[in-house]
Design a protein around this motif. Structure first.
Motif, mmCIF file in Angstrom:
data_model
loop_
_atom_site.group_PDB
_atom_site.id
_atom_site.type_symbol
_atom_site.label_atom_id
_atom_site.label_comp_id
_atom_site.label_asym_id
_atom_site.label_seq_id
_atom_site.Cartn_x
_atom_site.Cartn_y
_atom_site.Cartn_z
ATOM 1 N N TRP A 60 -5.483 -2.317 21.241
ATOM 2 C CA TRP A 60 -4.496 -2.868 20.536
ATOM 3 C C TRP A 60 -4.311 -3.053 19.565
ATOM 4 C CZ3 TRP A 60 -3.231 -7.537 23.930
ATOM 5 C CH2 TRP A 60 -3.022 -7.250 24.950
ATOM 6 N N ASN A 88 3.310 -9.704 18.877
ATOM 7 C CA ASN A 88 1.837 -10.053 19.443
ATOM 8 C C ASN A 88 1.519 -11.451 20.046
ATOM 9 O OD1 ASN A 88 3.135 -8.676 16.688
ATOM 10 N ND2 ASN A 88 0.925 -7.992 16.341
ATOM 11 N N TRP A 93 -3.778 -1.902 11.770
ATOM 12 C CA TRP A 93 -4.221 -3.578 11.959
ATOM 13 C C TRP A 93 -4.137 -3.813 10.336
ATOM 14 C CZ3 TRP A 93 -8.114 -4.801 8.273
ATOM 15 C CH2 TRP A 93 -8.617 -4.035 7.726
ATOM 16 N N TRP A 112 -4.157 -4.609 15.527
ATOM 17 C CA TRP A 112 -3.906 -6.539 15.787
ATOM 18 C C TRP A 112 -3.603 -6.348 14.204
ATOM 19 C CZ3 TRP A 112 -8.465 -3.661 14.993
ATOM 20 C CH2 TRP A 112 -9.447 -3.894 14.322
ATOM 21 N N LEU A 164 -10.488 -5.989 21.124
ATOM 22 C CA LEU A 164 -8.781 -5.164 21.012
ATOM 23 C C LEU A 164 -9.008 -3.500 21.161
ATOM 24 C CD1 LEU A 164 -7.474 -7.509 19.061
ATOM 25 C CD2 LEU A 164 -7.117 -7.640 20.453
ATOM 26 N N GLY A 217 1.208 -6.169 19.673
ATOM 27 C CA GLY A 217 -0.734 -6.136 20.147
ATOM 28 C C GLY A 217 -0.993 -7.537 19.658
ATOM 29 N N ALA A 218 -1.529 -8.012 18.657
ATOM 30 C CA ALA A 218 -2.410 -9.067 18.930
ATOM 31 C C ALA A 218 -2.623 -9.701 17.257
ATOM 32 C CB ALA A 218 -3.681 -8.835 19.455
ATOM 33 N N GLY A 219 -2.779 -10.986 17.588
ATOM 34 C CA GLY A 219 -2.613 -11.975 16.218
ATOM 35 C C GLY A 219 -0.609 -12.251 16.250
ATOM 36 N N LEU A 222 -6.291 -14.417 15.914
ATOM 37 C CA LEU A 222 -7.361 -13.354 16.794
ATOM 38 C C LEU A 222 -8.540 -15.331 17.085
ATOM 39 C CD1 LEU A 222 -7.845 -10.594 14.881
ATOM 40 C CD2 LEU A 222 -6.109 -10.608 16.792
ATOM 41 N N TYR A 253 -0.509 -2.677 25.829
ATOM 42 C CA TYR A 253 0.156 -3.040 24.413
ATOM 43 C C TYR A 253 1.451 -1.426 24.426
ATOM 44 C CZ TYR A 253 0.556 -0.460 19.798
ATOM 45 O OH TYR A 253 0.894 0.085 18.304
#
Ligand SMILES: [Zn+2]
Length: 287
Positions: free
Chosen positions: A120, A45, A153, A122, A115, A78-80, A83, A67
């Motif tokens: 994406w 991530n 998420w 997260w 996102l 993805g993200a995190g 954030l 992604y």
């Protein structure tokens, strides 16, 4: 990787961490992946490292990476779990709960919109329900004009999450990743609550009472969450203490690498943390 393989672990999620910049600090692991030398399947991530520069990071990354790019052994996940810095609450249970600043909501909303727009998934570090409920305000607002619509998420940690927040997460299709921090810090958590976080004695007692109730609720809520994802909670059914909860350990056994946002103070292998664990073990003896 050899050490993880020795323990039978063949896959891990990298939740980012302090001082780990993308893409510069990923050059080594990318080279190993390109050479076919990974023996752990790794989903990574993207974790921003720049307070007040988070939106720019995610805008840039959304342009430069995709992604799920990669292959079965090395894949963008993805993200995190960072954030925006203004939404990351401090996770040391020997300290009073921090209040997030007022700029949290607009900053978080700006990143979440990027996102969702790019689809994406997260993960977001959040320890306390006070932080979680404010994050949910943001997610619900974004969902009104940019539907999350099945996007995955979840919140990382969520130790003091309320029943109400669990319902709101479920309504938005999100999840919770419970970590085993209470196995090591449960006693500190209770001590801090008993101390009333620096309030007057009477206010402190009332505060501690409220939080003890929240802790009991948390145990039930966590069981509910774990059961909903098919994880049994044998520790609690045997009457395990809050500081040595077997079910949270089992729930996070598959997450081989849970790194948090505050560098050496909370990194899994720091001498301070090892000493803290050792002290905690003598009190709670988690197995
Ligand atoms: Zn975290």
């Amino acid at each position: 990787m050899r050490e993880l393989n020795r323990l039978g672990v063949t896959g891990a999620i990298d939740a980012g961490g302090g001082f780990q910049n993308y893409p510069e600090d990923y050059a080594v692991i990318e080279k190993l992946a390109a050479d076919g030398q990974l023996t752990i399947r790794l989903g990574y991530n993207l974790f921003t490292q720049k307070p007040k520069g988070e939106k720019d990071d995610f805008l840039r990354w959304a342009r430069s990476s995709k992604y799920q790019q990669g292959d079965d052994y090395f894949r963008h996940n993805g993200a995190g779990e960072m954030l925006v810095f203004s939404a990351a609450d401090f996770e040391d249970f020997r300290e009073p709960r921090p209040d997030m600043p007022p700029e949290m909501e607009p900053e978080l909303e700006a990143v979440v919109r990027i996102l969702v727009q790019n689809r994406w998934p997260w993960r977001l570090h959040a320890t306390y329900d006070e932080t979680i409920s404010r994050s949910l305000d943001v997610f619900e607002r974004v969902n009104q004009d940019m539907p999350l619509d099945g996007l995955h998420w979840f919140f990382d940690h969520a130790e003091t999450i309320s029943e109400r927040s669990i319902d709101r997460i479920a309504a938005l299709g999100g999840g919770i990743a419970v970590q085993h921090r209470m196995a090591y810090q449960g006693e500190y958590f209770v001590e801090t609550l008993r101390s009333g976080c620096g309030r007057s004695y009477a206010a402190g007692r009332a505060h501690a009472g409220e939080r003890r109730q929240a802790l009991r609720r948390h145990r039930c809520d966590a069981c509910r969450v774990l059961q909903s994802v098919g994880v049994r909670s044998p520790g609690w059914s045997r009457g395990a203490r809050s500081g040595a909860c077997a079910s949270t350990r089992s729930a996070t056994a598959s997450t081989a690498r849970q790194r948090c946002a505050y560098g050496p103070r909370t990194s899994p292998g720091s001498p301070m943390k090892r000493a803290r664990r050792a002290g905690s073990r003598s009190a709670s003896s988690p197995t």
